[in-house]
Design an enzyme around this catalytic site. Sequence first.
Site, PDB file in Angstrom:
ATOM      1  N   LYS A  39      64.901  25.819 -11.593  1.00 17.46           N
ATOM      2  CA  LYS A  39      66.680  26.200 -11.502  1.00 17.46           C
ATOM      3  C   LYS A  39      67.121  25.015 -12.565  1.00 17.46           C
ATOM      4  O   LYS A  39      68.199  25.247 -12.768  1.00 17.46           O
ATOM      5  CB  LYS A  39      67.175  26.208 -10.048  1.00 17.46           C
ATOM      6  CG  LYS A  39      66.684  27.391  -9.222  1.00 17.46           C
ATOM      7  CD  LYS A  39      67.322  27.311  -7.805  1.00 17.46           C
ATOM      8  CE  LYS A  39      66.717  28.309  -6.859  1.00 17.46           C
ATOM      9  NZ  LYS A  39      67.240  27.941  -5.664  1.00 17.46           N
TER      10      LYS A  39
ATOM     11  N   HIS B 217      44.921   6.689 -11.211  1.00 17.84           N
ATOM     12  CA  HIS B 217      44.551   7.476  -9.998  1.00 17.84           C
ATOM     13  C   HIS B 217      44.025   6.402  -9.020  1.00 17.84           C
ATOM     14  O   HIS B 217      42.876   6.557  -8.775  1.00 17.84           O
ATOM     15  CB  HIS B 217      43.737   8.490 -10.542  1.00 17.84           C
ATOM     16  CG  HIS B 217      43.344   9.603  -9.349  1.00 17.84           C
ATOM     17  ND1 HIS B 217      44.304   9.794  -8.379  1.00 17.84           N
ATOM     18  CD2 HIS B 217      42.524  10.700  -9.309  1.00 17.84           C
ATOM     19  CE1 HIS B 217      43.656  10.741  -7.586  1.00 17.84           C
ATOM     20  NE2 HIS B 217      42.904  11.163  -8.250  1.00 17.84           N
TER      21      HIS B 217
ATOM     22  N   ARG C  88      51.488  13.805  -7.893  1.00 14.38           N
ATOM     23  CA  ARG C  88      50.475  14.013  -8.979  1.00 14.38           C
ATOM     24  C   ARG C  88      51.451  14.840  -9.917  1.00 14.38           C
ATOM     25  O   ARG C  88      52.009  15.850  -9.526  1.00 14.38           O
ATOM     26  CB  ARG C  88      49.338  14.789  -8.618  1.00 14.38           C
ATOM     27  CG  ARG C  88      48.433  14.835  -9.822  1.00 14.38           C
ATOM     28  CD  ARG C  88      47.242  15.656  -9.482  1.00 14.38           C
ATOM     29  NE  ARG C  88      46.267  15.800 -10.634  1.00 14.38           N
ATOM     30  CZ  ARG C  88      45.058  15.031 -10.292  1.00 14.38           C
ATOM     31  NH1 ARG C  88      44.780  14.355  -9.419  1.00 14.38           N
ATOM     32  NH2 ARG C  88      44.314  15.133 -11.419  1.00 14.38           N
TER      33      ARG C  88
ATOM     34  N   ARG D 272      41.245  18.930  -4.829  1.00 14.81           N
ATOM     35  CA  ARG D 272      40.383  17.630  -4.118  1.00 14.81           C
ATOM     36  C   ARG D 272      41.266  16.626  -3.595  1.00 14.81           C
ATOM     37  O   ARG D 272      41.338  16.282  -2.347  1.00 14.81           O
ATOM     38  CB  ARG D 272      39.555  17.168  -5.166  1.00 14.81           C
ATOM     39  CG  ARG D 272      38.249  16.751  -4.689  1.00 14.81           C
ATOM     40  CD  ARG D 272      37.422  16.794  -6.147  1.00 14.81           C
ATOM     41  NE  ARG D 272      37.217  18.141  -6.407  1.00 14.81           N
ATOM     42  CZ  ARG D 272      36.237  19.092  -6.062  1.00 14.81           C
ATOM     43  NH1 ARG D 272      35.198  18.574  -5.179  1.00 14.81           N
ATOM     44  NH2 ARG D 272      36.202  20.092  -6.173  1.00 14.81           N
ATOM     45  N   THR D 273      42.047  16.107  -4.607  1.00 19.02           N
ATOM     46  CA  THR D 273      43.023  15.025  -4.166  1.00 19.02           C
ATOM     47  C   THR D 273      44.005  15.411  -3.066  1.00 19.02           C
ATOM     48  O   THR D 273      44.099  14.843  -2.127  1.00 19.02           O
ATOM     49  CB  THR D 273      43.704  14.304  -5.358  1.00 19.02           C
ATOM     50  OG1 THR D 273      42.919  14.141  -6.464  1.00 19.02           O
ATOM     51  CG2 THR D 273      44.643  13.256  -5.083  1.00 19.02           C
TER      52      THR D 273
END
Lengths: 304, 304, 304
Positions: free
Chosen positions: C78, C127, C99, C50-51
């Site tokens: 890695k 957020h 995020r 969604r974000t």
Amino acid sequence: MDLISFRDLSKEDVEDYFARAEEMDRQLEAGNVEKLDGIVATMFFEPSTRTKLSFQSAAERLGLQIVDFVGSSSSLKKGESFEDTIRTVDGYADIIVIRHPLEGSARVASEFAEAPIANGGDGGNQHPSQTLLDLYTLKKMKGDIGALNVHLVGDLKHARTMRSLLYGLGMFGAKVKLVAPSGLEMARDAIADVKRKFEMEVEETETIDFKDADVVYVCRIQEERFEDKYEAMSVKKKFTIKPEYLQGVKEDMIILHPLPKIDEIPPEVDKSKYAKYFEQAKNGIPMRMGIMKKMLGSARQKKG
Amino acid sequence: MDLISFRDLSKEDVEDYFARAEEMDRQLEAGNVEKLDGIVATMFFEPSTRTKLSFQSAAERLGLQIVDFVGSSSSLKKGESFEDTIRTVDGYADIIVIRHPLEGSARVASEFAEAPIANGGDGGNQHPSQTLLDLYTLKKMKGDIGALNVHLVGDLKHARTMRSLLYGLGMFGAKVKLVAPSGLEMARDAIADVKRKFEMEVEETETIDFKDADVVYVCRIQEERFEDKYEAMSVKKKFTIKPEYLQGVKEDMIILHPLPKIDEIPPEVDKSKYAKYFEQAKNGIPMRMGIMKKMLGSARQKKG
Amino acid sequence: MDLISFRDLSKEDVEDYFARAEEMDRQLEAGNVEKLDGIVATMFFEPSTRTKLSFQSAAERLGLQIVDFVGSSSSLKKGESFEDTIRTVDGYADIIVIRHPLEGSARVASEFAEAPIANGGDGGNQHPSQTLLDLYTLKKMKGDIGALNVHLVGDLKHARTMRSLLYGLGMFGAKVKLVAPSGLEMARDAIADVKRKFEMEVEETETIDFKDADVVYVCRIQEERFEDKYEAMSVKKKFTIKPEYLQGVKEDMIILHPLPKIDEIPPEVDKSKYAKYFEQAKNGIPMRMGIMKKMLGSARQKKG
């Protein structure tokens, strides 16, 4: 305007799509595509590289932007309903291209979304942009579809696009020969339906003989469809398009295939002048450009 | 025009790429990049965030669109041949950037595609845009490459880019010192080749001494290359670029690294004025912009 | 200019974001969005469809391009450090949306990147674009936020956005009722903080009674938060927004939800006139457009 099922379309609709694809081909050829503004969401709940890239590439040729909803790393995992997912993506896009393993899912999606829905394949059911590009390929390469003798060859029971293609060929009055192994014939009702609706000539056979064909449309036979592995091998071998099958065929006969192909067409045939499936695939670009341009036009009318 | 191997390029070609990257740098600096029209397909059959993002970002700076072919969720799984996959993607794009674990795969791809192919790394073989951006970084930061004394440091046996870089340095007449642990030296024939071709001065040593270096180009030593874990630890420790190695070096010496780095460069060195690898990585943008712009120009000529 | 935490913002800042989102809404409505030039990197180290789609769609509406850094198939595997990854992506983009499951990660990222950072969620912490779009939704739908009586309903202990929303509501002088099951109440210090800072009226209760509510903001109760499965079931049942809870509520009451929702809102309520969460989600587009446009403006000033 959604594009859910080829069966929703009249002959006039299909001809309108042809005209749109031709216009797109002209603009592509001239290197001068009229750019549009908008966002296309691709929602592929099962992998389909070809369809997805073709829609994305077509969108980009039109100047449209893409957001890609990736099913596997999504809210669906957290338990969100299909309806909620569609409604959310609908808020982010002007067109939604959806592919989903469940039959009817695209139709369901169209009930929840304001944006036009393009069905990129719902299970074994419908894949209308494929049928449109197949017919467009016939028109572009051969002219009058109604004058063609088309062989549909392979597993006609399971192949997603064959029923719709048969219907489309009937619409334009083509003659069709269905060439399938025993047990993998096209469903009886599908054949009866086109015979009744279009007074269509449909011949059924197990025997491969391409001499009278203008078009040979091949689809794959999957081993896993057979219980008897020995029979599977023998049928697969027979339905591989061997070079000797091409002896004595019409000079301008063409072989089409929805791709991807595995081993049903050997390298010698691949390199022959008859093989036209990569050009066929390329026709997905102008056709899908035409489809999306039409969708944006109708969306604009709808919203404002 | 493809870009498959650095070895295909003449000095004039490389200088042409420099000029193109410089022009791109000028346009980026001025915030006024001339926009092009076209689609770049990225086909990464093994992960490489850095190369992929760099090509994608460069394409976007040029106004190009991207379609991303994701190897793992693709038709290849269904058994499609590499040739068919390339031919299909070729129908959707104007440039193909390919990375594949198999040596020679980019060359093979170029035989099937009409679109120009940029090799984004084929196994341990070639990664030509990396070599070009490395050389461009030297030219941009230091001016005359031919006047430089360059130390190549680390596992010179396995590092993908080191052979090509040695070749490129030879082309411009630089002096090179190869600093590798015993057993991880650069292949004999690669050294013999540049000595013969460019009458190049190449020194080989196991001893780290950066005092005469204008450039120290570091690549990683991987533990798994050693059978003896104790030896691996001891070699890795020696080839970590410790702050004391920087005592007495030239004021304007620079340290480069192809990135990603793990622990071969400690934080103190990272923060020193010598560390230039993030600027080096940034030079991938103008260089790859130049490469793709050249490709589009040649594609246009080719297609008519 | 970064956007890391809602707590960094003054009321004036928030009002500036409102004005920018309103301007974006006007331009979207007129079908005439002023196009910008630049690249947005999305770096999602945990899934959030969604974000991510909302930021990508907002970027595309502005004419910005996107590069998507996919955490799982990346150099991090890695062994590359977070700092190096950020610095590399910083070289490819003009804005970074990040995020990450770790609290504080967006702040850390902002120390290494020159490009503005938009925090798309860092663990259970902040957020901020969600809080801004929630407040913008209130303003757009209800006018004066200060005149509202807002019920925050559900698991107020764990829900990421609820603390910031409480803080934002306090900033504008709204009246708030916290409706949470025992054990899932909002943290004491968060409540004490807003009471002190904004002399805010905050009522706490376990009892659902929406009759005086202008806004009911629902968040999910997760079974796994309870040790006793029987208690979990009983609490979940009570905190499902049943149709009978809506009897006697204000005519223009609205129900909001950050989405995705699972079963905390049944279909009957979903179809009611009170349900406004999909419109709320859509407001993410103009708000995030406003945020990114502001970021690009400030970046331009910063760089020269």
